[in-house]
Design a protein around this motif. Sequence first.
Motif, PDB file in Angstrom:
ATOM      1  N   GLY A   1       0.090   4.126  -2.715  1.00  0.00           N
ATOM      2  CA  GLY A   1      -0.341   5.456  -2.290  1.00  0.00           C
ATOM      3  C   GLY A   1       0.511   6.562  -2.884  1.00  0.00           C
ATOM      4  O   GLY A   1      -0.002   7.607  -3.291  1.00  0.00           O
TER       5      GLY A   1
ATOM      6  N   LYS B   1      -0.749   9.516  -5.779  1.00  0.00           N
ATOM      7  CA  LYS B   1      -0.664  10.962  -5.532  1.00  0.00           C
ATOM      8  C   LYS B   1      -0.030  11.729  -6.688  1.00  0.00           C
ATOM      9  O   LYS B   1      -0.112  12.927  -6.740  1.00  0.00           O
TER      10      LYS B   1
ATOM     11  N   GLU C   1       0.826  -1.215   0.000  1.00  0.00           N
ATOM     12  CA  GLU C   1       0.000   0.000   0.000  1.00  0.00           C
ATOM     13  C   GLU C   1       0.862   1.269   0.000  1.00  0.00           C
ATOM     14  O   GLU C   1       0.412   2.317  -0.465  1.00  0.00           O
ATOM     15  N   GLU C   2       2.085   1.185   0.520  1.00  0.00           N
ATOM     16  CA  GLU C   2       2.977   2.357   0.538  1.00  0.00           C
ATOM     17  C   GLU C   2       3.253   2.870  -0.874  1.00  0.00           C
ATOM     18  O   GLU C   2       2.954   4.032  -1.179  1.00  0.00           O
TER      19      GLU C   2
END
Length: 123
Positions: free
Chosen positions: A118, A122, A114-115
């Motif tokens: 994400g 962005k 998920e890091e």
Amino acid sequence: MQITCIAVDYVFVPKSRVDEFTKAILKTLQNWYGSDPQKSKDYGRIVSQKHFDRLMSLIDHRQSGDIIAGGQSDREDRYIAPTIITNVDFHDVKLMGEEIFGPILPIITYNDIEEPMGLIAKQ
């Protein structure tokens, strides 16, 4: 007509596999270019002094990361060794702020998928 860029600017690697990944890259570079890529007939040069200087600035003025391979250069020959940089911060404005288009590979590690998802979302 649609144009797509296929140059790799960085790679996300799970922290638990970064050693395995970097060993594989180093082995591949050795297989492709031998122990001295500058002497390899198969290793290209930077297209111009302007781009050579821009790439060296990315290496020399980065705000994060450790060079684990490469970093050597020869301005007269427009040669930059294949350069692998680990421990790169995704928010390193200098190194990560533009497309690289050169023999520099920043490696960004993560613990949870998920890091990077994400961070990419962005952009």
